[in-house]
Design a protein around this motif. Structure first.
Motif, PDB file in Angstrom:
ATOM      1  N   PHE B 197      -9.363 -17.433  -9.388  1.00 26.51           N
ATOM      2  CA  PHE B 197      -8.510 -18.574  -9.747  1.00 26.51           C
ATOM      3  C   PHE B 197      -8.406 -18.661 -11.279  1.00 26.51           C
ATOM      4  O   PHE B 197      -7.310 -18.730 -11.851  1.00 26.51           O
ATOM      5  CB  PHE B 197      -9.105 -19.863  -9.142  1.00 26.51           C
ATOM      6  CG  PHE B 197      -8.579 -21.143  -9.736  1.00 26.51           C
ATOM      7  CD1 PHE B 197      -7.267 -21.564  -9.487  1.00 26.51           C
ATOM      8  CD2 PHE B 197      -9.390 -21.956 -10.536  1.00 26.51           C
ATOM      9  CE1 PHE B 197      -6.780 -22.759 -10.026  1.00 26.51           C
ATOM     10  CE2 PHE B 197      -8.909 -23.144 -11.076  1.00 26.51           C
ATOM     11  CZ  PHE B 197      -7.606 -23.543 -10.827  1.00 26.51           C
ATOM     12  N   GLY B 198      -9.534 -18.597 -11.953  1.00 21.00           N
ATOM     13  CA  GLY B 198      -9.550 -18.703 -13.414  1.00 21.00           C
ATOM     14  C   GLY B 198      -8.835 -17.544 -14.095  1.00 21.00           C
ATOM     15  O   GLY B 198      -8.133 -17.717 -15.101  1.00 21.00           O
ATOM     16  N   ARG B 199      -9.015 -16.380 -13.516  1.00 23.35           N
ATOM     17  CA  ARG B 199      -8.399 -15.183 -14.087  1.00 23.35           C
ATOM     18  C   ARG B 199      -6.872 -15.297 -14.035  1.00 23.35           C
ATOM     19  O   ARG B 199      -6.182 -15.005 -15.014  1.00 23.35           O
ATOM     20  CB  ARG B 199      -8.848 -13.965 -13.266  1.00 23.35           C
ATOM     21  CG  ARG B 199      -9.253 -12.758 -14.081  1.00 23.35           C
ATOM     22  CD  ARG B 199      -9.917 -11.723 -13.217  1.00 23.35           C
ATOM     23  NE  ARG B 199      -9.055 -11.305 -12.117  1.00 23.35           N
ATOM     24  CZ  ARG B 199      -7.978 -10.515 -12.244  1.00 23.35           C
ATOM     25  NH1 ARG B 199      -7.627 -10.070 -13.425  1.00 23.35           N
ATOM     26  NH2 ARG B 199      -7.266 -10.178 -11.185  1.00 23.35           N
ATOM     27  N   LYS B 200      -6.352 -15.759 -12.912  1.00 24.69           N
ATOM     28  CA  LYS B 200      -4.912 -15.870 -12.750  1.00 24.69           C
ATOM     29  C   LYS B 200      -4.341 -16.992 -13.618  1.00 24.69           C
ATOM     30  O   LYS B 200      -3.243 -16.866 -14.166  1.00 24.69           O
ATOM     31  CB  LYS B 200      -4.545 -16.114 -11.270  1.00 24.69           C
ATOM     32  CG  LYS B 200      -4.919 -14.962 -10.355  1.00 24.69           C
ATOM     33  CD  LYS B 200      -4.034 -13.742 -10.533  1.00 24.69           C
ATOM     34  CE  LYS B 200      -4.575 -12.485  -9.891  1.00 24.69           C
ATOM     35  NZ  LYS B 200      -4.682 -12.556  -8.426  1.00 24.69           N
ATOM     36  N   ILE B 201      -5.074 -18.072 -13.742  1.00 25.00           N
ATOM     37  CA  ILE B 201      -4.645 -19.152 -14.641  1.00 25.00           C
ATOM     38  C   ILE B 201      -4.533 -18.600 -16.072  1.00 25.00           C
ATOM     39  O   ILE B 201      -3.586 -18.892 -16.800  1.00 25.00           O
ATOM     40  CB  ILE B 201      -5.664 -20.327 -14.614  1.00 25.00           C
ATOM     41  CG1 ILE B 201      -5.668 -21.010 -13.245  1.00 25.00           C
ATOM     42  CG2 ILE B 201      -5.384 -21.329 -15.731  1.00 25.00           C
ATOM     43  CD1 ILE B 201      -4.443 -21.821 -12.932  1.00 25.00           C
ATOM     44  N   GLY B 202      -5.501 -17.787 -16.437  1.00 29.47           N
ATOM     45  CA  GLY B 202      -5.501 -17.193 -17.782  1.00 29.47           C
ATOM     46  C   GLY B 202      -4.283 -16.305 -18.001  1.00 29.47           C
ATOM     47  O   GLY B 202      -3.642 -16.355 -19.060  1.00 29.47           O
ATOM     48  N   LEU B 203      -3.962 -15.498 -17.001  1.00 26.00           N
ATOM     49  CA  LEU B 203      -2.807 -14.605 -17.121  1.00 26.00           C
ATOM     50  C   LEU B 203      -1.513 -15.418 -17.194  1.00 26.00           C
ATOM     51  O   LEU B 203      -0.643 -15.149 -18.031  1.00 26.00           O
ATOM     52  CB  LEU B 203      -2.761 -13.615 -15.951  1.00 26.00           C
ATOM     53  CG  LEU B 203      -3.925 -12.619 -15.872  1.00 26.00           C
ATOM     54  CD1 LEU B 203      -3.808 -11.744 -14.629  1.00 26.00           C
ATOM     55  CD2 LEU B 203      -3.990 -11.741 -17.135  1.00 26.00           C
ATOM     56  N   ALA B 204      -1.397 -16.427 -16.316  1.00 20.28           N
ATOM     57  CA  ALA B 204      -0.194 -17.276 -16.326  1.00 20.28           C
ATOM     58  C   ALA B 204      -0.065 -17.964 -17.682  1.00 20.28           C
ATOM     59  O   ALA B 204       1.042 -18.061 -18.246  1.00 20.28           O
ATOM     60  CB  ALA B 204      -0.287 -18.323 -15.209  1.00 20.28           C
TER      61      ALA B 204
END
Lengths: 321, 321
Positions: B197-204
């Motif tokens: 979840f955190g990784r994808k938030i970071g990419l977005a």
């Protein structure tokens, strides 16, 4: 029980393992390059010896010794950037070879790698080891900052200088010993004494280093004599000279330390000798050595076990045993 | 349960404590100066929120959150040196104000201070927290090195660029969440999902940042539009444009990115629009967001507890909840 040579060889062999992944090579190749320069590995061996002073060497000690050596190399990479040093051990420094940014990051990741080894220490010891390691790491940074501050100051007080050397050089030797002693299972009292032993060895070593740079036999010393004077470095010798010299000598010393005169080294050495700085330095080194050996004597363990540490100290301080 | 605003205020209040001794002021004053610049403290709050997703916030979480924020600030100080950035948040960077050597050491000692807080974590959790922290620290260094490598390269592959952004930006957000979740007492499966979840938030977030720099409303965005283009920075937009543009457009883009033409920003943006890079970026951000929210849905805990994290994500990604 093992000698310094034995432990140094064993540690160097183990330390050859790759501490870093292959990729990104642009980050880790500089680390491998720097560690490949070698070194006497004195600090990790002090840790192992202090463990063996009290008991057989435990697996934790190898991990802590590795963390100590990685930490020491991290400080060297970053110090070289700050000192703008082009060479170390006759080879290009990391920032010289790979650029400042990469050297900065290579140092950072070397420090992280040190903590990776610390995190392998058994639950029983990890918190106390980490506490001592962190305190020492902080102090070494403080020592480096004080050293840079001194280079910009005009006069430096002897006690302030001693404090700087203590932080920059001695505390890591001292705490390497204390960590080993802790892992060897001895109590706080013995740990404190061995810490003091290391601290005094560090101070004696630094006095010797300053002395040899000025008065050493260039063939034995392996470096050009007078390097510290040429680069206007503050040393035990200069700090003391500025305390005991006559007004005229002080004035001349200050002039010389801002000049690039051809006879600068010669003339500074002549003032040092007139002020008996050489004799004073020999006596100061002797004093720290004697204090160190007194601490070693005071450690509550049979004398026979102290032999390897004593030999290592005598070797570092260039004395026959 | 607390909102982002509440936890951010609580954390900021606690974080105001002095993390450093008074002396030597020449080393620690720069640290105090930098931490005094403030910040949204997103990463420590993610840690606290992920703890509270599963249970009441434990004392360990405050120490880990503090370590995370100190680590983040360490990376900023060193990144500013590498990027030769004169300003951050409109104030002088540490190396600009105090010199490179002091900034280097101030960063080093900030990292050591982070480990001092980690060492306060209870025995039950310390080894797992340290392992995750160390892995992340290493990856962030790798990301920074890859970023510097990219700036020198001619063509950059999209996947390689994504990997760099992931390491440089996303993994710290991800592992801040995972550490909080671990301390909240949840199992490995939930920890892995919250990490994703955190990784994808970071990419977005990074796609959004690149998009706004090129296409944002300057009044809302708070920075000059086109800054990345002016400084020839590789972004999601440029990497994609070079993949989909015609040969003629590619040639012109490469020319523009080495020129200082007055109409550079305008012309690059026009090519970006012709290639529909703006629409592509919006869709990519949307894709990462949707994946992130899917991960959040997948966490095995009652939905109501997920509200604060969802709101924070929407706030970071500039969406109304």
């Amino acid at each position: 029980m093992h000698t310094f040579e034995e432990l140094s060889a064993q540690f160097s062999e183990k330390f050859k393992t790759d501490h870093f992944p292959q990729e990104p090579a642009s980050l880790y190749e500089p680390n491998r390059y720097f560690l490949g320069m070698g070194g006497k590995r004195v600090r990790p061996v002090l840790c192992l010896m202090a463990n063996e002073l009290f008991d057989e060497i435990v697996p934790d000690a190898w991990n802590v010794a590795t963390a100590i050596e990685l930490f020491h190399n991290f400080t060297l990479i970053h110090d070289d950037i700050m000192d703008q040093a082009p060479l170390r051990r006759g080879l290009e420094t990391v920032h010289q070879k790979y650029g400042i940014s990469t050297a900065l990051l290579a140092g950072d990741v070397m420090l992280v790698a040190a903590y990776e080894y610390l995190n392998k220490v058994s639950t029983q010891h990890i918190v106390r080891i980490m506490r001592l390691f962190n305190k020492t790491a902080r102090e070494v940074c403080e020592g480096q900052q004080l050293d840079m501050d001194f280079e910009k100051k005009n006069g430096v007080d002897f006690d302030a200088y001693l404090n700087m050397i203590n932080l920059k050089t001695s505390v890591l030797l001292a705490s390497s010993l204390q960590m080993g002693a802790l892992l060897g299972g001895t109590g706080v009292r013995n740990q404190q004494i061995i810490y003091e032993f290391g601290r005094k060895i560090g101070l004696a070593f630094q006095v010797q280093d300053d002395f040899l740079d000025a008065f050493g036999n260039p063939e034995k010393f392996g470096k050009l004599v007078g390097g510290d004077i040429k680069s206007n470095k503050k040393t035990f010798l200069l700090i003391h000279a500025l305390q005991v010299a006559s007004e005229g000598q002080k004035k001349r010393l200050k002039e010389l330390y801002t000049s690039t005169s051809e006879h600068k080294v010669e003339e500074v050495l002549s003032i040092f000798k007139d002020c008996k700085v050489d004799e004073w330095a020999k006596a100061l080194k002797e004093k720290y050595m004697q204090e160190a050996f007194q601490h070693l004597d005071d450690i509550a363990v049979v004398s026979k076990r102290k032999e390897p540490l004593k030999e290592l100290a005598l070797y570092l301080l260039q004395r026959e045993s």
